[in-house]
Motif scaffolding. Structure first.
Motif, PDB file in Angstrom:
ATOM      1  N   ARG A  90      12.831  -2.600   4.204  1.00  0.00           N
ATOM      2  CA  ARG A  90      12.827  -1.969   2.885  1.00  0.00           C
ATOM      3  C   ARG A  90      12.067  -2.749   1.828  1.00  0.00           C
ATOM      4  NH1 ARG A  90      17.875   1.198   1.049  1.00  0.00           N
ATOM      5  NH2 ARG A  90      18.052  -0.592  -0.310  1.00  0.00           N
ATOM      6  N   ASP A  91      12.432  -3.976   1.520  1.00  0.00           N
ATOM      7  CA  ASP A  91      11.733  -4.740   0.489  1.00  0.00           C
ATOM      8  C   ASP A  91      11.751  -6.219   0.848  1.00  0.00           C
ATOM      9  OD1 ASP A  91      10.495  -5.688  -1.751  1.00  0.00           O
ATOM     10  OD2 ASP A  91      12.117  -5.184  -3.129  1.00  0.00           O
ATOM     11  N   PRO A  92      10.591  -6.766   1.257  1.00  0.00           N
ATOM     12  CA  PRO A  92      10.567  -8.172   1.665  1.00  0.00           C
ATOM     13  C   PRO A  92      10.681  -9.154   0.504  1.00  0.00           C
ATOM     14  CG  PRO A  92       8.359  -7.272   1.731  1.00  0.00           C
ATOM     15  CD  PRO A  92       9.284  -6.130   1.411  1.00  0.00           C
ATOM     16  N   ASP A  93      10.463  -8.680  -0.723  1.00  0.00           N
ATOM     17  CA  ASP A  93      10.467  -9.576  -1.877  1.00  0.00           C
ATOM     18  C   ASP A  93      11.815  -9.697  -2.571  1.00  0.00           C
ATOM     19  OD1 ASP A  93       7.768 -10.079  -1.473  1.00  0.00           O
ATOM     20  OD2 ASP A  93       7.189  -8.324  -2.658  1.00  0.00           O
ATOM     21  N   SER A  94      12.805  -8.940  -2.126  1.00  0.00           N
ATOM     22  CA  SER A  94      14.125  -9.043  -2.754  1.00  0.00           C
ATOM     23  C   SER A  94      15.163  -9.443  -1.708  1.00  0.00           C
ATOM     24  CB  SER A  94      14.519  -7.704  -3.395  1.00  0.00           C
ATOM     25  OG  SER A  94      14.783  -6.751  -2.402  1.00  0.00           O
ATOM     26  N   ASP A  95      16.266  -9.952  -2.200  1.00  0.00           N
ATOM     27  CA  ASP A  95      17.354 -10.394  -1.331  1.00  0.00           C
ATOM     28  C   ASP A  95      18.244  -9.193  -1.024  1.00  0.00           C
ATOM     29  OD1 ASP A  95      18.768 -12.245   0.115  1.00  0.00           O
ATOM     30  OD2 ASP A  95      19.969 -12.914  -1.579  1.00  0.00           O
ATOM     31  N   ASP A  96      17.722  -8.296  -0.180  1.00  0.00           N
ATOM     32  CA  ASP A  96      18.384  -7.023   0.117  1.00  0.00           C
ATOM     33  C   ASP A  96      18.826  -7.008   1.579  1.00  0.00           C
ATOM     34  OD1 ASP A  96      19.248  -4.407   0.185  1.00  0.00           O
ATOM     35  OD2 ASP A  96      17.236  -3.549   0.240  1.00  0.00           O
ATOM     36  N   PRO A  97      20.129  -6.949   1.856  1.00  0.00           N
ATOM     37  CA  PRO A  97      20.596  -6.957   3.239  1.00  0.00           C
ATOM     38  C   PRO A  97      20.480  -5.604   3.942  1.00  0.00           C
ATOM     39  CG  PRO A  97      22.463  -6.876   1.771  1.00  0.00           C
ATOM     40  CD  PRO A  97      21.241  -6.981   0.903  1.00  0.00           C
ATOM     41  N   ILE A 112      25.842  -7.714   6.247  1.00  0.00           N
ATOM     42  CA  ILE A 112      26.649  -8.453   5.272  1.00  0.00           C
ATOM     43  C   ILE A 112      25.812  -9.502   4.537  1.00  0.00           C
ATOM     44  CG2 ILE A 112      28.855  -8.058   6.399  1.00  0.00           C
ATOM     45  CD1 ILE A 112      28.592 -11.019   7.398  1.00  0.00           C
ATOM     46  N   SER A 113      24.618  -9.831   5.073  1.00  0.00           N
ATOM     47  CA  SER A 113      23.747 -10.793   4.393  1.00  0.00           C
ATOM     48  C   SER A 113      22.309 -10.592   4.863  1.00  0.00           C
ATOM     49  CB  SER A 113      24.184 -12.230   4.699  1.00  0.00           C
ATOM     50  OG  SER A 113      23.943 -12.521   6.061  1.00  0.00           O
ATOM     51  N   LYS A 117      20.427  -9.808   8.638  1.00  0.00           N
ATOM     52  CA  LYS A 117      19.343  -8.831   8.833  1.00  0.00           C
ATOM     53  C   LYS A 117      18.173  -9.480   9.569  1.00  0.00           C
ATOM     54  CE  LYS A 117      16.405  -7.528   5.373  1.00  0.00           C
ATOM     55  NZ  LYS A 117      15.942  -6.796   4.181  1.00  0.00           N
ATOM     56  N   TYR A 118      17.781 -10.686   9.163  1.00  0.00           N
ATOM     57  CA  TYR A 118      16.657 -11.371   9.799  1.00  0.00           C
ATOM     58  C   TYR A 118      17.007 -11.868  11.203  1.00  0.00           C
ATOM     59  CZ  TYR A 118      13.454 -10.978   5.929  1.00  0.00           C
ATOM     60  OH  TYR A 118      12.598 -10.478   4.994  1.00  0.00           O
ATOM     61  N   THR A 119      18.260 -12.242  11.421  1.00  0.00           N
ATOM     62  CA  THR A 119      18.701 -12.635  12.770  1.00  0.00           C
ATOM     63  C   THR A 119      18.544 -11.469  13.727  1.00  0.00           C
ATOM     64  OG1 THR A 119      20.269 -14.249  11.918  1.00  0.00           O
ATOM     65  CG2 THR A 119      20.697 -13.403  14.121  1.00  0.00           C
ATOM     66  N   PHE A 141       9.258  -6.838   6.120  1.00  0.00           N
ATOM     67  CA  PHE A 141      10.006  -8.067   6.354  1.00  0.00           C
ATOM     68  C   PHE A 141       9.132  -9.235   5.915  1.00  0.00           C
ATOM     69  CE2 PHE A 141      12.499  -5.462   9.227  1.00  0.00           C
ATOM     70  CZ  PHE A 141      13.771  -6.006   9.115  1.00  0.00           C
ATOM     71  N   ASP A 142       9.739 -10.312   5.480  1.00  0.00           N
ATOM     72  CA  ASP A 142       9.022 -11.529   5.137  1.00  0.00           C
ATOM     73  C   ASP A 142       8.742 -12.265   6.444  1.00  0.00           C
ATOM     74  OD1 ASP A 142       8.052 -13.934   4.224  1.00  0.00           O
ATOM     75  OD2 ASP A 142       9.573 -14.156   2.675  1.00  0.00           O
ATOM     76  N   TRP A 143       7.489 -12.314   6.844  1.00  0.00           N
ATOM     77  CA  TRP A 143       7.121 -12.853   8.159  1.00  0.00           C
ATOM     78  C   TRP A 143       7.395 -14.334   8.306  1.00  0.00           C
ATOM     79  CZ3 TRP A 143       6.522 -10.368  12.498  1.00  0.00           C
ATOM     80  CH2 TRP A 143       6.336  -8.994  12.430  1.00  0.00           C
ATOM     81  N   THR A 144       7.529 -15.072   7.199  1.00  0.00           N
ATOM     82  CA  THR A 144       7.844 -16.495   7.330  1.00  0.00           C
ATOM     83  C   THR A 144       9.251 -16.697   7.879  1.00  0.00           C
ATOM     84  OG1 THR A 144       8.563 -16.600   5.031  1.00  0.00           O
ATOM     85  CG2 THR A 144       6.287 -17.255   5.502  1.00  0.00           C
ATOM     86  N   TYR A 145      10.114 -15.706   7.723  1.00  0.00           N
ATOM     87  CA  TYR A 145      11.463 -15.797   8.292  1.00  0.00           C
ATOM     88  C   TYR A 145      11.539 -15.169   9.684  1.00  0.00           C
ATOM     89  CZ  TYR A 145      12.856 -17.176   3.650  1.00  0.00           C
ATOM     90  OH  TYR A 145      12.972 -17.834   2.455  1.00  0.00           O
TER      91      TYR A 145
END
Length: 182
Positions: A90-97, A112-113, A117-119, A141-145
């Protein structure tokens, strides 16, 4: 706690069906009870499923002269990894779970976090490379994560957290450097 939960869920839900629980994250749903988005494998196939956990009172037994609490697990939704067309963060620039899973229809999921989501995204990407001929399409998604630098060796959130702390430490050091006056 999560390792005990993983063992119990694997034993009660996945092992009886010959499946191996690869990863799970807790998600928020409208129905009562705890809900988990799980990824499991069997042979060369992977499945994504929603597991609902309900806690209920166990009836009084002769041996244990008291009431106990017991968990009941039920798989409420099941999809094949092959059917997952796009995983949208949805939005890689915000802290959105929250994220979207595109199958024939779109399934909204709220983890829940963001770490959860990234896991899940890393797990699905890894299994997609392993079991599918085509790579899983990840969007927003933020590709660095997802695929960090060479320091990351697929050891999960601990390494990602270490890398974030390293970047934060560098920023603190840079902020303490004196600025030249012109």
């Amino acid at each position: 706690m999560s390792s005990l939960l993983r063992k119990e869920m694997a034993r009660m839900v996945f092992r009886p069906q010959g499946l191996k629980l690869e990863e799970f994250i807790e998600i928020e749903e409208q129905q009562q009870g705890r809900h988990f988005l799980c990824v499991s494998t069997k042979d060369k196939q992977a499945q994504i499923s929603v597991v609902m956990c309900r806690r209920f009172k166990r009836s009084k037994t002769k041996k244990l002269q008291h009431y106990g609490l017991e968990d009941s697990y039920e798989r409420t939704e099941i999809w094949d990894l092959e059917d997952l067309l796009v995983l949208d963060g949805r939005d890689p620039d915000s802290d959105d779970p929250c994220f979207l899973m595109h199958f024939d229809s779109v399934r909204f999921v709220k983890a829940i976090s963001c770490a959860a989501k990234y896991t899940l995204a890393r797990c699905l990407l890894s299994l997609s490379r392993k079991y599918r001929c085509t790579a899983l399409k990840l969007r927003n998604f933020d590709w660095t994560y997802i695929r960090p630098t060479a320091m990351y060796s697929d050891r999960g959130d601990c390494m990602v957290l270490t890398q974030v702390c390293f970047y934060a430490f560098n920023l603190v050091c840079l902020s303490m450097c004196p600025m030249p006056l012109s």
